[in-house]
Design an enzyme around this catalytic site. Structure first.
Site, PDB file in Angstrom:
ATOM      1  N   ASP A  62    -120.981  -9.083 -99.513  1.00 33.90           N
ATOM      2  CA  ASP A  62    -120.988 -10.478 -99.106  1.00 33.90           C
ATOM      3  C   ASP A  62    -119.669 -10.726 -98.368  1.00 33.90           C
ATOM      4  O   ASP A  62    -118.713  -9.952 -98.531  1.00 33.90           O
ATOM      5  CB  ASP A  62    -121.095 -11.340-100.366  1.00 33.90           C
ATOM      6  CG  ASP A  62    -121.013 -12.815-100.078  1.00 33.90           C
ATOM      7  OD1 ASP A  62    -121.695 -13.272 -99.142  1.00 33.90           O
ATOM      8  OD2 ASP A  62    -120.253 -13.510-100.779  1.00 33.90           O
ATOM      9  N   LEU A  63    -119.597 -11.750 -97.553  1.00 39.11           N
ATOM     10  CA  LEU A  63    -118.345 -12.021 -96.811  1.00 39.11           C
ATOM     11  C   LEU A  63    -117.495 -13.076 -97.514  1.00 39.11           C
ATOM     12  O   LEU A  63    -116.427 -12.779 -98.065  1.00 39.11           O
ATOM     13  CB  LEU A  63    -118.674 -12.476 -95.390  1.00 39.11           C
ATOM     14  CG  LEU A  63    -117.465 -12.866 -94.531  1.00 39.11           C
ATOM     15  CD1 LEU A  63    -116.593 -11.655 -94.224  1.00 39.11           C
ATOM     16  CD2 LEU A  63    -117.913 -13.528 -93.229  1.00 39.11           C
ATOM     17  N   THR A 117    -113.512 -17.968 -97.126  1.00 39.50           N
ATOM     18  CA  THR A 117    -113.811 -19.017 -96.153  1.00 39.50           C
ATOM     19  C   THR A 117    -114.399 -20.251 -96.834  1.00 39.50           C
ATOM     20  O   THR A 117    -114.611 -21.270 -96.170  1.00 39.50           O
ATOM     21  CB  THR A 117    -114.774 -18.510 -95.058  1.00 39.50           C
ATOM     22  OG1 THR A 117    -115.685 -17.597 -95.646  1.00 39.50           O
ATOM     23  CG2 THR A 117    -114.012 -17.832 -93.938  1.00 39.50           C
ATOM     24  N   ALA A 157    -124.650 -14.835 -95.342  1.00 38.22           N
ATOM     25  CA  ALA A 157    -125.521 -15.893 -94.836  1.00 38.22           C
ATOM     26  C   ALA A 157    -124.915 -16.554 -93.602  1.00 38.22           C
ATOM     27  O   ALA A 157    -125.541 -17.385 -92.961  1.00 38.22           O
ATOM     28  CB  ALA A 157    -125.738 -16.940 -95.918  1.00 38.22           C
ATOM     29  N   GLU A 213    -121.259  -9.649-104.703  1.00 35.91           N
ATOM     30  CA  GLU A 213    -121.425 -11.085-104.470  1.00 35.91           C
ATOM     31  C   GLU A 213    -120.516 -11.945-105.340  1.00 35.91           C
ATOM     32  O   GLU A 213    -120.232 -11.592-106.483  1.00 35.91           O
ATOM     33  CB  GLU A 213    -122.868 -11.474-104.826  1.00 35.91           C
ATOM     34  CG  GLU A 213    -123.817 -11.509-103.650  1.00 35.91           C
ATOM     35  CD  GLU A 213    -123.560 -12.683-102.722  1.00 35.91           C
ATOM     36  OE1 GLU A 213    -122.781 -13.586-103.086  1.00 35.91           O
ATOM     37  OE2 GLU A 213    -124.120 -12.700-101.625  1.00 35.91           O
ATOM     38  N   ASP A 214    -120.118 -13.102-104.794  1.00 30.35           N
ATOM     39  CA  ASP A 214    -119.343 -14.064-105.591  1.00 30.35           C
ATOM     40  C   ASP A 214    -120.169 -15.297-105.960  1.00 30.35           C
ATOM     41  O   ASP A 214    -119.715 -16.121-106.749  1.00 30.35           O
ATOM     42  CB  ASP A 214    -118.113 -14.554-104.807  1.00 30.35           C
ATOM     43  CG  ASP A 214    -118.526 -15.434-103.649  1.00 30.35           C
ATOM     44  OD1 ASP A 214    -119.385 -14.997-102.850  1.00 30.35           O
ATOM     45  OD2 ASP A 214    -118.026 -16.562-103.551  1.00 30.35           O
TER      46      ASP A 214
END
Ligand code: B16
Ligand code: MG
Length: 219
Positions: free
Chosen positions: A8-9, A16, A116, A170-171
């Site tokens: 995930d980013l 962000t 996403a 993932e967070d």
């Protein structure tokens, strides 16, 4: 052995979330809708239009907006967001994640991004991380956002790898659910209050060690 790691980013490689929060907050303020950081947790991992719907639902008295108006609002939020993320540099990579990616790179396991965010490729560039990635899922082509598994299965399908040999990191609660529903091994980074459904959970990225994840994989 895992054959693919899907990252995930927002919340894993960089934070962000704060910029998303500030941008949505500004838009909501202009609409006369107020929300706080607590509510913002529910927007993590959720795509742009679904996030807007959740914010608009906070004030039902505003009524139903037309699709055109919603697209206009979403694009307005994105303009605010783009201004905020202009300053992102490699210094904004979350602690420990370069080491983690380096360790991943030394193995045969491939590396994909399952974000996403339609801004993900631009952010990866600003962070200086693009060259690590074998595949970047195009958020614009994903029909069903997290918690639907599509973001994660799209990466595995593109690289021709069995879902059971994939690890998703993932967070967000919706993100961990998406990884689980894809039939992949889920690594959660964050609070057990939100992420108790993760197969393996660590508190923060500094506690995320590549060797630990390997030893926990389908243990
Ligand atoms: P954009 P992730 C998600 O990123 C964010 O967590 C979420 O808050 C945001 O609304 C979504 O990306 C869409 O971002 O508006 O830039 O397309 O956690 O999936 O990396
Ligand atoms: Mg995230």
């Amino acid at each position: 052995k895992p054959e693919l790691f899907i990252y995930d980013l927002d919340g894993i490689l960089t934070d962000t979330a704060e910029f998303h929060y500030l941008a949505w907050h500004k838009l909501a303020e202009e609409l006369g809708i107020s929300f706080d950081r607590q509510f913002n947790e529910q927007l993590k991992g959720i795509n742009r239009m679904d996030s807007l719907d959740r914010i608009l639902a906070l004030d039902p008295s505003k009524g139903q907006l037309s699709t055109d108006r919603k697209l206009e609002l979403a694009s307005q939020k994105n303009d605010y967001y783009l201004t905020l993320i202009e300053e992102i540099t490699p210094a904004h990579i979350l602690p420990g994640m370069v080491d983690f990616l380096d360790a991943n790179k030394k193995t045969n396991a491939k590396i994909a991004l399952g974000s996403a965010s339609k801004n993900a490729p631009a952010i990866l560039e600003k962070l200086g991380l693009t060259s690590y990635f074998d595949y970047i899922v195009d958020a614009a082509k994903v029909k069903k956002g997290k918690p639907d598994p599509e973001t994660f299965t799209a990466a595995a399908d593109a690289l021709g790898i069995d879902y059971s040999n994939c690890i998703g990191i993932e967070d967000a609660s919706a993100g961990v659910e998406a990884v689980n529903r894809a039939g992949m091994f889920s690594v959660g980074v964050g609070d057990s209050a939100h992420l108790s459904h993760a197969d393996y959970l660590v508190e923060d990225t500094l506690k995320l060690k590549f060797e630990d994840v390997l030893s926990q994989f389908h243990k």
